[in-house]
Design an enzyme around this catalytic site. Structure first.
Site, PDB file in Angstrom:
ATOM      1  N   ALA A  13       0.835  -1.200   0.000  1.00 22.11           N
ATOM      2  CA  ALA A  13       0.000   0.000   0.000  1.00 22.11           C
ATOM      3  C   ALA A  13       0.873   1.255   0.000  1.00 22.11           C
ATOM      4  O   ALA A  13       0.661   2.177  -0.799  1.00 22.11           O
ATOM      5  CB  ALA A  13      -0.929  -0.008   1.215  1.00 22.11           C
ATOM      6  N   ARG A  23       4.700   9.871  -9.746  1.00 27.01           N
ATOM      7  CA  ARG A  23       4.406   9.985 -11.182  1.00 27.01           C
ATOM      8  C   ARG A  23       3.498  11.175 -11.461  1.00 27.01           C
ATOM      9  O   ARG A  23       3.650  11.867 -12.453  1.00 27.01           O
ATOM     10  CB  ARG A  23       3.740   8.705 -11.706  1.00 27.01           C
ATOM     11  N   GLU A  34       9.808   3.273   6.971  1.00 24.84           N
ATOM     12  CA  GLU A  34       9.618   1.821   7.060  1.00 24.84           C
ATOM     13  C   GLU A  34      10.477   1.309   8.206  1.00 24.84           C
ATOM     14  O   GLU A  34      11.685   1.541   8.222  1.00 24.84           O
ATOM     15  CB  GLU A  34      10.006   1.157   5.728  1.00 24.84           C
ATOM     16  N   CYS A  44       3.364 -12.616  -0.280  1.00 19.30           N
ATOM     17  CA  CYS A  44       2.573 -13.710  -0.849  1.00 19.30           C
ATOM     18  C   CYS A  44       3.469 -14.832  -1.380  1.00 19.30           C
ATOM     19  O   CYS A  44       3.042 -15.983  -1.488  1.00 19.30           O
ATOM     20  CB  CYS A  44       1.703 -13.201  -1.996  1.00 19.30           C
ATOM     21  N   ARG A  72      13.186   7.088  -8.374  1.00 18.02           N
ATOM     22  CA  ARG A  72      11.859   7.682  -8.145  1.00 18.02           C
ATOM     23  C   ARG A  72      11.915   8.893  -7.223  1.00 18.02           C
ATOM     24  O   ARG A  72      10.873   9.471  -6.906  1.00 18.02           O
ATOM     25  CB  ARG A  72      10.900   6.633  -7.583  1.00 18.02           C
ATOM     26  N   VAL A  82       7.736   4.617  13.027  1.00 17.11           N
ATOM     27  CA  VAL A  82       6.909   5.761  13.435  1.00 17.11           C
ATOM     28  C   VAL A  82       6.228   5.389  14.751  1.00 17.11           C
ATOM     29  O   VAL A  82       5.553   4.354  14.843  1.00 17.11           O
ATOM     30  CB  VAL A  82       5.883   6.112  12.336  1.00 17.11           C
ATOM     31  N   ASP A 302      -3.627  -3.711   4.647  1.00 18.31           N
ATOM     32  CA  ASP A 302      -4.030  -4.666   5.687  1.00 18.31           C
ATOM     33  C   ASP A 302      -4.361  -4.024   7.031  1.00 18.31           C
ATOM     34  O   ASP A 302      -4.843  -4.710   7.932  1.00 18.31           O
ATOM     35  CB  ASP A 302      -2.902  -5.682   5.917  1.00 18.31           C
ATOM     36  N   ALA A 320      -3.540  -8.571  -1.073  1.00 22.40           N
ATOM     37  CA  ALA A 320      -2.541  -7.715  -1.713  1.00 22.40           C
ATOM     38  C   ALA A 320      -3.101  -6.730  -2.738  1.00 22.40           C
ATOM     39  O   ALA A 320      -2.672  -5.579  -2.790  1.00 22.40           O
ATOM     40  CB  ALA A 320      -1.488  -8.595  -2.375  1.00 22.40           C
ATOM     41  N   TYR A 448     -14.533 -19.204 -25.855  1.00 22.21           N
ATOM     42  CA  TYR A 448     -14.533 -20.669 -25.897  1.00 22.21           C
ATOM     43  C   TYR A 448     -13.544 -21.167 -26.945  1.00 22.21           C
ATOM     44  O   TYR A 448     -13.506 -20.675 -28.075  1.00 22.21           O
ATOM     45  CB  TYR A 448     -15.927 -21.229 -26.256  1.00 22.21           C
TER      46      TYR A 448
HETATM   47  P1  FAD Z   1       2.312  -5.028   4.748  1.00 24.93           P
HETATM   48  O1  FAD Z   1       2.748  -5.804   3.583  1.00 24.93           O
HETATM   49  O2  FAD Z   1       2.137  -5.735   6.034  1.00 24.93           O
HETATM   50  O3  FAD Z   1       3.365  -3.852   4.978  1.00 24.93           O
HETATM   51  C1  FAD Z   1       3.276  -2.981   6.059  1.00 24.93           C
HETATM   52  C2  FAD Z   1       4.647  -2.398   6.314  1.00 24.93           C
HETATM   53  O4  FAD Z   1       4.540  -1.402   7.320  1.00 24.93           O
HETATM   54  C3  FAD Z   1       5.631  -3.434   6.841  1.00 24.93           C
HETATM   55  O5  FAD Z   1       6.775  -3.444   6.010  1.00 24.93           O
HETATM   56  C4  FAD Z   1       5.952  -2.963   8.254  1.00 24.93           C
HETATM   57  O6  FAD Z   1       7.289  -3.213   8.631  1.00 24.93           O
HETATM   58  C5  FAD Z   1       5.687  -1.475   8.159  1.00 24.93           C
HETATM   59  N1  FAD Z   1       5.338  -0.836   9.424  1.00 24.93           N
HETATM   60  C6  FAD Z   1       4.397  -1.249  10.319  1.00 24.93           C
HETATM   61  N2  FAD Z   1       4.325  -0.398  11.362  1.00 24.93           N
HETATM   62  C7  FAD Z   1       5.226   0.585  11.117  1.00 24.93           C
HETATM   63  C8  FAD Z   1       5.628   1.752  11.835  1.00 24.93           C
HETATM   64  N3  FAD Z   1       5.056   2.088  12.996  1.00 24.93           N
HETATM   65  N4  FAD Z   1       6.600   2.519  11.305  1.00 24.93           N
HETATM   66  C9  FAD Z   1       7.185   2.202  10.117  1.00 24.93           C
HETATM   67  N5  FAD Z   1       6.859   1.103   9.413  1.00 24.93           N
HETATM   68  C10 FAD Z   1       5.879   0.309   9.894  1.00 24.93           C
HETATM   69  N6  FAD Z   1      -2.399 -11.688  -0.369  1.00 24.93           N
HETATM   70  C11 FAD Z   1      -2.953 -12.032  -1.546  1.00 24.93           C
HETATM   71  O7  FAD Z   1      -3.737 -11.263  -2.106  1.00 24.93           O
HETATM   72  N7  FAD Z   1      -2.674 -13.242  -2.130  1.00 24.93           N
HETATM   73  C12 FAD Z   1      -1.811 -14.128  -1.566  1.00 24.93           C
HETATM   74  O8  FAD Z   1      -1.566 -15.210  -2.120  1.00 24.93           O
HETATM   75  C13 FAD Z   1      -1.208 -13.784  -0.328  1.00 24.93           C
HETATM   76  N8  FAD Z   1      -0.350 -14.635   0.274  1.00 24.93           N
HETATM   77  C14 FAD Z   1       0.230 -14.262   1.451  1.00 24.93           C
HETATM   78  C15 FAD Z   1       1.109 -15.143   2.059  1.00 24.93           C
HETATM   79  C16 FAD Z   1       1.726 -14.801   3.240  1.00 24.93           C
HETATM   80  C17 FAD Z   1       2.660 -15.777   3.895  1.00 24.93           C
HETATM   81  C18 FAD Z   1       1.459 -13.538   3.843  1.00 24.93           C
HETATM   82  C19 FAD Z   1       2.125 -13.150   5.135  1.00 24.93           C
HETATM   83  C20 FAD Z   1       0.579 -12.651   3.248  1.00 24.93           C
HETATM   84  C21 FAD Z   1      -0.046 -12.997   2.050  1.00 24.93           C
HETATM   85  N9  FAD Z   1      -0.950 -12.151   1.424  1.00 24.93           N
HETATM   86  C22 FAD Z   1      -1.533 -12.521   0.246  1.00 24.93           C
HETATM   87  C23 FAD Z   1      -1.324 -10.857   2.031  1.00 24.93           C
HETATM   88  C24 FAD Z   1      -0.510  -9.698   1.423  1.00 24.93           C
HETATM   89  O9  FAD Z   1       0.845  -9.965   1.590  1.00 24.93           O
HETATM   90  C25 FAD Z   1      -0.932  -8.417   2.114  1.00 24.93           C
HETATM   91  O10 FAD Z   1      -2.290  -8.186   1.845  1.00 24.93           O
HETATM   92  C26 FAD Z   1      -0.128  -7.208   1.664  1.00 24.93           C
HETATM   93  O11 FAD Z   1       1.246  -7.372   1.902  1.00 24.93           O
HETATM   94  C27 FAD Z   1      -0.596  -5.974   2.429  1.00 24.93           C
HETATM   95  O12 FAD Z   1       0.211  -4.897   2.144  1.00 24.93           O
HETATM   96  P2  FAD Z   1       0.311  -3.678   3.150  1.00 24.93           P
HETATM   97  O13 FAD Z   1       1.207  -2.674   2.499  1.00 24.93           O
HETATM   98  O14 FAD Z   1      -1.027  -3.246   3.579  1.00 24.93           O
HETATM   99  O15 FAD Z   1       0.965  -4.271   4.483  1.00 24.93           O
END
Ligand code: FAD
Length: 467
Positions: A13, A23, A34, A44, A72, A82, A302, A320, A448
């Site tokens: 995200a 962009r 991060e 994933c 970028r 944070v 998430d 994701a 098809y």
């Molecule tokens: P995240 O990827 O969790 O990233 C959040 C980031 O914020 C992390 O890097 C964390 O370190 C950082 N952060 C948190 N708090 C702070 C703070 N206070 N200060 C600074 N940084 C911070 N989804 C699918 O759609 N299909 C799949 O097949 C799938 N398989 C998966 C398999 C596994 C094993 C896992 C764990 C997840 C899977 N997912 C899948 C889910 C998908 O990975 C998540 O939906 C996606 O990564 C969410 O992205 P995000 O940016 O919201 O959060």
């Protein structure tokens, strides 16, 4: 000039938002904090990295920190956590090894993701108990698999190697949780020679899917020698320093390792402490533009709720595409083009050895009734390719609709791997997004050709049967 666009969290995200904003607004200052060392990684892919199909963790990274910084022009600060947001002063505070910094923002995105749930049972802190939520979890698990395969003494006294494929492998292992991460990890471990026990509290795996899909996948897991323990709520992970057994109400199953695949919860502490509203689901509440209760503070991925395309209600589906899509929309909004993030249908897919399964929309009748519908479902088993075409198999598809209006509510599908259950779910997603009826779907002009389906694709067959 407006204060910087500040992003908390550097994965799907966060980096989608930062990249889109760059962009759209080449001159806007963009700062990403991060807390870890990895950014823009594909969690994933972790089960396939643990399995050994993906060679290195770096292969899961789509854009490196250097590329974000140099190509970028994004001020990316890894190793910065944070710790506070002040929505009055419009600042955030971050801590790193080199000290504490305060950063002002014009717009702020909270993209802190989710964390793996560790159940409140005894023994989760024993050695040999793992979760799979982060890149470092993936690294630890891969190292465990490698050590076990290399026979480096993980066997326990009185129990010799119990594995089926590799002479030097140790086993058995326990996977707690029959959701998609549990199933993907069951495959990863079994394919590495471990004897896998999968424990599921409820009476079927993949609880968001239809009974038929769950059964299809469960049967296949058994065929692959995964020992399924259904209706088996885990009470304890017993042992000494290391885990030695998974204990349920009725059983004590020896294991040398346990993987917890017991769900995720949104990381909301930061937002909550800043007085930003959480929704009923427990995730951060946001409007259609992903703006939270605090002005110019957005939430995506998430850590946040989204709106369900069928019910119109807030829901929590941490996947994701939503993270990427909502991040991208925010990147546009904060650079002058207000853009809605769009709803979610809870569309999900999973591969289990040689089968694939997908679900979308409202599959569970109780949930459909709670949303005010009168659900009716039909399950069809239809050929995945023309009968005369070599190979092929069946697609088992459960389609659910509202009895009175005929509106399509959801679907759950399974097939052999490569026979199209997952891709077929996309036609149903389109129907859900458009509020289409079963009669509308019956008239969809789907492609098809014999290698791909029958003249009447299984989706059309299901619509005909239900119509
Ligand atoms: P995240 O990827 O969790 O990233 C959040 C980031 O914020 C992390 O890097 C964390 O370190 C950082 N952060 C948190 N708090 C702070 C703070 N206070 N200060 C600074 N940084 C911070 N989804 C699918 O759609 N299909 C799949 O097949 C799938 N398989 C998966 C398999 C596994 C094993 C896992 C764990 C997840 C899977 N997912 C899948 C889910 C998908 O990975 C998540 O939906 C996606 O990564 C969410 O992205 P995000 O940016 O919201 O959060």
């Amino acid at each position: 000039m407006r204060d910087p666009f500040v992003v908390v969290g550097g994965d799907a995200a966060g980096m989608s938002a930062a990249s889109k904003a760059r962009r759209e607004a080449p001159d806007r200052e963009i700062v990403v904090f991060e807390k870890g060392e990895w950014v823009s990684y594909g969690a994933c892919g972790l089960p396939y990295y643990v399995k050994g199909e993906i060679q290195s963790l770096e292969d899961l990274v789509s854009v490196t920190p250097e590329e974000f910084r140099e190509e970028r022009d994004i001020d990316l600060r890894t190793g910065h956590e944070v710790v506070a947001i002040d929505t009055e002063a419009r600042t955030i505070t971050a801590e790193s090894e080199s000290g504490t910094v305060t950063q002002s923002y014009g717009d702020l995105l909270i993209a802190t993701g989710a964390e793996a749930v560790v159940p409140s049972i005894d023994g989760t802190d024993r050695e040999g108990v793992y979760t799979l939520g982060s890149m470092s979890d993936g690294k630890e698990l891969r190292e465990y698999v490698a050590r076990a395969r290399d026979g480096e003494g993980l066997q326990q006294p009185d129990r010799g190697p119990a594995c089926r494929y590799l002479e030097d492998c140790t086993g058995p292992v326990g996977v707690v949780g029959g959701g998609y991460i549990g199933i993907e990890m069951a495959e990863a471990l079994a394919e590495n020679g471990f004897e896998v026990n999968l424990f599921q509290r409820g009476d079927r795996v993949l609880k968001g899917f239809s009974d038929e899909t769950s059964e299809y996948v469960a049967d296949h897991l058994r065929e692959e020698d995964v020992a399924l323990h259904l209706g088996a709520e885990v009470r304890e992970l017993a042992g000494g320093d290391r885990v030695e057994a998974v204990v349920t109400a009725d059983d004590r199953v020896p294991v040398e390792m346990a993987l917890l695949g017991t769900g995720v919860r949104p990381r909301t502490a930061l937002a909550d402490a800043a007085g930003i509203e959480l929704g009923e689901t427990g995730a951060i509440a946001a409007d259609a533009y992903r703006e939270t209760s605090a002005p110019d503070v957005y939430a995506a991925g998430d850590c946040a709720e989204a709106t369900h395309v069928v019910t119109g209600e807030p829901t929590y589906v941490p996947l994701a595409l939503t993270a990427n899509r909502h991040g991208r929309a925010i990147g546009q909004t904060v650079t002058g083009t207000p853009t809605e993030g769009g709803g979610v249908a809870g569309t999900a897919a999973v591969k289990a050895f040689d089968v694939e399964a997908a679900r979308t929309g409202l599959v569970d009748h109780d949930k459909a009734r709670a949303a005010g519908f009168d659900p009716v479902s039909e399950t069809v088993t239809a050929k995945s390719r023309a009968g005369y075409y070599p190979d092929g198999g069946n697609v088992r598809l459960t389609l659910t609709a509202d009895r009175d209006s005929g509106r399509v509510l959801g679907a759950s599908l399974a097939s052999e791997y490569g026979e199209g259950a997952v891709h077929r779910s996309h036609a149903v997603v389109a129907a859900l997004s458009e509020g289409a009826t079963v009669a509308d779907v019956e008239n969809y002009d789907l492609a098809y050709a014999p290698p791909f389906n029958t003249t009447w694709d299984p989706v059309l067959v299901a619509a005909k049967v239900l119509g």
